[in-house]
Design a protein around this motif. Structure first.
Motif, PDB file in Angstrom:
ATOM      1  N   GLU A  62      32.801  10.505   0.843  1.00  0.00           N
ATOM      2  CA  GLU A  62      31.989  11.666   1.402  1.00  0.00           C
ATOM      3  C   GLU A  62      30.413  11.794   1.249  1.00  0.00           C
ATOM      4  O   GLU A  62      29.842  12.121   2.090  1.00  0.00           O
ATOM      5  N   LEU A  63      30.065  10.876   0.247  1.00  0.00           N
ATOM      6  CA  LEU A  63      28.720  10.733  -0.066  1.00  0.00           C
ATOM      7  C   LEU A  63      28.155   9.625   1.102  1.00  0.00           C
ATOM      8  O   LEU A  63      26.978   9.813   1.614  1.00  0.00           O
ATOM      9  N   ILE A  64      28.802   8.583   1.516  1.00  0.00           N
ATOM     10  CA  ILE A  64      28.348   7.721   2.391  1.00  0.00           C
ATOM     11  C   ILE A  64      28.550   8.386   3.815  1.00  0.00           C
ATOM     12  O   ILE A  64      27.459   8.210   4.503  1.00  0.00           O
ATOM     13  N   VAL A  65      29.576   9.097   4.080  1.00  0.00           N
ATOM     14  CA  VAL A  65      29.588   9.773   5.299  1.00  0.00           C
ATOM     15  C   VAL A  65      28.431  10.945   5.496  1.00  0.00           C
ATOM     16  O   VAL A  65      27.736  10.833   6.409  1.00  0.00           O
ATOM     17  N   ALA A  66      28.179  11.507   4.352  1.00  0.00           N
ATOM     18  CA  ALA A  66      27.014  12.707   4.528  1.00  0.00           C
ATOM     19  C   ALA A  66      25.534  11.543   4.806  1.00  0.00           C
ATOM     20  O   ALA A  66      24.789  12.003   5.707  1.00  0.00           O
ATOM     21  N   GLN A  67      25.357  10.687   4.037  1.00  0.00           N
ATOM     22  CA  GLN A  67      24.258   9.868   4.232  1.00  0.00           C
ATOM     23  C   GLN A  67      24.241   9.370   5.789  1.00  0.00           C
ATOM     24  O   GLN A  67      23.208   9.467   6.104  1.00  0.00           O
ATOM     25  N   LEU A  68      25.243   8.930   6.396  1.00  0.00           N
ATOM     26  CA  LEU A  68      25.403   8.544   7.726  1.00  0.00           C
ATOM     27  C   LEU A  68      25.207   9.790   8.485  1.00  0.00           C
ATOM     28  O   LEU A  68      24.200   9.744   9.946  1.00  0.00           O
ATOM     29  N   ILE A  69      25.585  10.907   8.425  1.00  0.00           N
ATOM     30  CA  ILE A  69      25.601  12.156   9.159  1.00  0.00           C
ATOM     31  C   ILE A  69      23.912  12.616   9.326  1.00  0.00           C
ATOM     32  O   ILE A  69      23.145  12.866  10.042  1.00  0.00           O
ATOM     33  N   TYR A  70      23.256  12.592   7.745  1.00  0.00           N
ATOM     34  CA  TYR A  70      21.926  12.858   7.759  1.00  0.00           C
ATOM     35  C   TYR A  70      21.113  12.027   8.640  1.00  0.00           C
ATOM     36  O   TYR A  70      20.028  12.524   9.052  1.00  0.00           O
ATOM     37  N   CYS A  71      21.394  10.672   8.354  1.00  0.00           N
ATOM     38  CA  CYS A  71      20.408   9.827   8.853  1.00  0.00           C
ATOM     39  C   CYS A  71      20.628   9.772  10.372  1.00  0.00           C
ATOM     40  O   CYS A  71      19.400   9.843  11.161  1.00  0.00           O
ATOM     41  N   PHE A  72      21.536  10.052  11.084  1.00  0.00           N
ATOM     42  CA  PHE A  72      21.817  10.152  12.525  1.00  0.00           C
ATOM     43  C   PHE A  72      21.230  11.354  13.128  1.00  0.00           C
ATOM     44  O   PHE A  72      20.758  11.349  14.331  1.00  0.00           O
ATOM     45  N   ALA A  82      19.073   4.927   7.132  1.00  0.00           N
ATOM     46  CA  ALA A  82      19.849   5.681   6.293  1.00  0.00           C
ATOM     47  C   ALA A  82      19.542   5.374   4.829  1.00  0.00           C
ATOM     48  O   ALA A  82      19.377   6.236   4.141  1.00  0.00           O
ATOM     49  N   GLU A  83      19.107   4.097   4.645  1.00  0.00           N
ATOM     50  CA  GLU A  83      18.667   3.922   3.081  1.00  0.00           C
ATOM     51  C   GLU A  83      17.245   4.322   2.703  1.00  0.00           C
ATOM     52  O   GLU A  83      16.807   4.841   1.755  1.00  0.00           O
ATOM     53  N   ARG A  84      16.434   4.750   3.762  1.00  0.00           N
ATOM     54  CA  ARG A  84      15.189   5.332   4.031  1.00  0.00           C
ATOM     55  C   ARG A  84      15.163   6.849   3.351  1.00  0.00           C
ATOM     56  O   ARG A  84      14.317   7.423   2.940  1.00  0.00           O
ATOM     57  N   LEU A  85      16.427   7.284   3.511  1.00  0.00           N
ATOM     58  CA  LEU A  85      16.746   8.839   3.173  1.00  0.00           C
ATOM     59  C   LEU A  85      16.306   8.868   1.365  1.00  0.00           C
ATOM     60  O   LEU A  85      16.181   9.943   0.932  1.00  0.00           O
ATOM     61  N   ASN A  86      16.407   7.780   0.746  1.00  0.00           N
ATOM     62  CA  ASN A  86      16.096   7.657  -0.615  1.00  0.00           C
ATOM     63  C   ASN A  86      14.750   7.930  -0.968  1.00  0.00           C
ATOM     64  O   ASN A  86      14.207   8.484  -1.972  1.00  0.00           O
ATOM     65  N   ASP A  87      13.739   7.995  -0.119  1.00  0.00           N
ATOM     66  CA  ASP A  87      12.146   8.358   0.100  1.00  0.00           C
ATOM     67  C   ASP A  87      12.148   9.799   0.137  1.00  0.00           C
ATOM     68  O   ASP A  87      10.915  10.226  -0.063  1.00  0.00           O
ATOM     69  N   GLN A  93      18.083  15.861  -2.975  1.00  0.00           N
ATOM     70  CA  GLN A  93      18.356  17.325  -3.536  1.00  0.00           C
ATOM     71  C   GLN A  93      19.397  18.177  -2.820  1.00  0.00           C
ATOM     72  O   GLN A  93      20.351  18.947  -3.350  1.00  0.00           O
ATOM     73  N   LEU A  94      19.705  17.984  -1.470  1.00  0.00           N
ATOM     74  CA  LEU A  94      20.575  18.605  -0.366  1.00  0.00           C
ATOM     75  C   LEU A  94      21.757  18.071  -0.947  1.00  0.00           C
ATOM     76  O   LEU A  94      22.976  18.888  -0.933  1.00  0.00           O
ATOM     77  N   ALA A  95      21.819  16.867  -1.016  1.00  0.00           N
ATOM     78  CA  ALA A  95      23.294  16.196  -1.443  1.00  0.00           C
ATOM     79  C   ALA A  95      23.476  16.051  -3.012  1.00  0.00           C
ATOM     80  O   ALA A  95      24.645  15.655  -3.348  1.00  0.00           O
ATOM     81  N   ARG A  96      22.337  16.471  -3.572  1.00  0.00           N
ATOM     82  CA  ARG A  96      22.773  16.404  -5.229  1.00  0.00           C
ATOM     83  C   ARG A  96      23.055  15.100  -5.872  1.00  0.00           C
ATOM     84  O   ARG A  96      23.700  14.971  -6.536  1.00  0.00           O
ATOM     85  N   VAL A  97      22.218  13.994  -5.324  1.00  0.00           N
ATOM     86  CA  VAL A  97      22.468  12.788  -5.791  1.00  0.00           C
ATOM     87  C   VAL A  97      21.135  12.424  -6.338  1.00  0.00           C
ATOM     88  O   VAL A  97      19.940  12.757  -5.515  1.00  0.00           O
ATOM     89  N   LYS A  98      21.002  11.514  -7.138  1.00  0.00           N
ATOM     90  CA  LYS A  98      19.893  10.635  -7.625  1.00  0.00           C
ATOM     91  C   LYS A  98      19.350   9.613  -6.283  1.00  0.00           C
ATOM     92  O   LYS A  98      18.169   9.322  -6.393  1.00  0.00           O
ATOM     93  N   LYS A  99      20.599   9.070  -5.713  1.00  0.00           N
ATOM     94  CA  LYS A  99      20.092   7.835  -4.998  1.00  0.00           C
ATOM     95  C   LYS A  99      21.332   7.600  -4.100  1.00  0.00           C
ATOM     96  O   LYS A  99      22.401   7.730  -4.341  1.00  0.00           O
ATOM     97  N   PHE A 100      20.793   7.496  -2.842  1.00  0.00           N
ATOM     98  CA  PHE A 100      21.880   7.149  -1.841  1.00  0.00           C
ATOM     99  C   PHE A 100      22.262   5.692  -1.610  1.00  0.00           C
ATOM    100  O   PHE A 100      21.654   4.838  -2.469  1.00  0.00           O
ATOM    101  N   ALA A 101      23.337   5.263  -1.225  1.00  0.00           N
ATOM    102  CA  ALA A 101      23.778   4.077  -0.844  1.00  0.00           C
ATOM    103  C   ALA A 101      22.784   2.855  -0.415  1.00  0.00           C
ATOM    104  O   ALA A 101      22.074   3.407   0.530  1.00  0.00           O
ATOM    105  N   ASP A 102      22.896   1.857  -0.705  1.00  0.00           N
ATOM    106  CA  ASP A 102      21.815   0.705   0.251  1.00  0.00           C
ATOM    107  C   ASP A 102      22.681   0.166   1.180  1.00  0.00           C
ATOM    108  O   ASP A 102      23.799   0.497   1.570  1.00  0.00           O
ATOM    109  N   GLN A 103      21.631  -0.365   2.138  1.00  0.00           N
ATOM    110  CA  GLN A 103      22.223  -0.789   3.290  1.00  0.00           C
ATOM    111  C   GLN A 103      23.229  -2.067   3.149  1.00  0.00           C
ATOM    112  O   GLN A 103      24.218  -2.243   3.879  1.00  0.00           O
TER     113      GLN A 103
END
Length: 103
Positions: A62-72, A82-87, A93-103
Motif C-alpha cells: 500500500e505504501l508503494i501504490v500510494a507513492q505511485l498514485i501521489y507521483c502520477f 516517484a523517488e523525488r517525492l522523498n524531497d 508527512q501525508l503518508a506518515r513515512v520517513k522515506k519512500f521506496a527507491d526506483q
C-alpha cells in the motif's frame, strides 16, 4: 530494515490564499478520497500483491501504490519522479513515512 507501511496522516489543515501554485496541493484531497473508500485497506487485503518472503522487512504494497498514485497525480511520469517525492516533506508527512521506496 523493518516493514514500512503507510499510516493515516494526523495533519491539521488551514486554508489560506496561495501566493504560488504547487502540483502537490491536491494530494491531501486525494488522501482523503482514498481513506473514504478504504483504498489502503483493500490493497493491504489483496493476497497476491506482496511478493516478499519476509513481510516484516521492506516497503508494504500500500505504501508503494500510494507513492505511485501521489507521483502520477502530481505530474510525475517515471519511477525517478516517484523517488523525488522523498524531497517533499509534506508528501512524506501525508503518508506518515520517513522515506519512500527507491526506483
Amino acid at each position: 530494515m523493518p516493514t514500512v507501511t503507510k499510516r493515516s496522516p494526523r495533519i491539521r489543515f488551514e486554508f489560506v490564499a496561495a501566493r504560488k501554485q504547487s502540483t502537490l496541493g491536491g494530494l491531501p484531497a486525494l488522501e482523503a478520497l482514498a481513506q473514504q473508500f478504504d483504498l489502503w485497506q483493500k490493497i493491504r487485503a489483496l493476497p497476491g500483491l506482496d511478493p516478499r518472503t519476509r513481510t516484516s522487512h521492506g516497503y508494504s504494497p500500500e505504501l508503494i501504490v500510494a507513492q505511485l498514485i501521489y507521483c502520477f497525480c502530481s505530474g510525475g511520469a517515471s519511477l525517478a519522479d516517484a523517488e523525488r517525492l522523498n524531497d517533499e516533506p509534506l508528501v512524506r508527512q501525508l503518508a506518515r513515512v520517513k522515506k519512500f521506496a527507491d526506483q
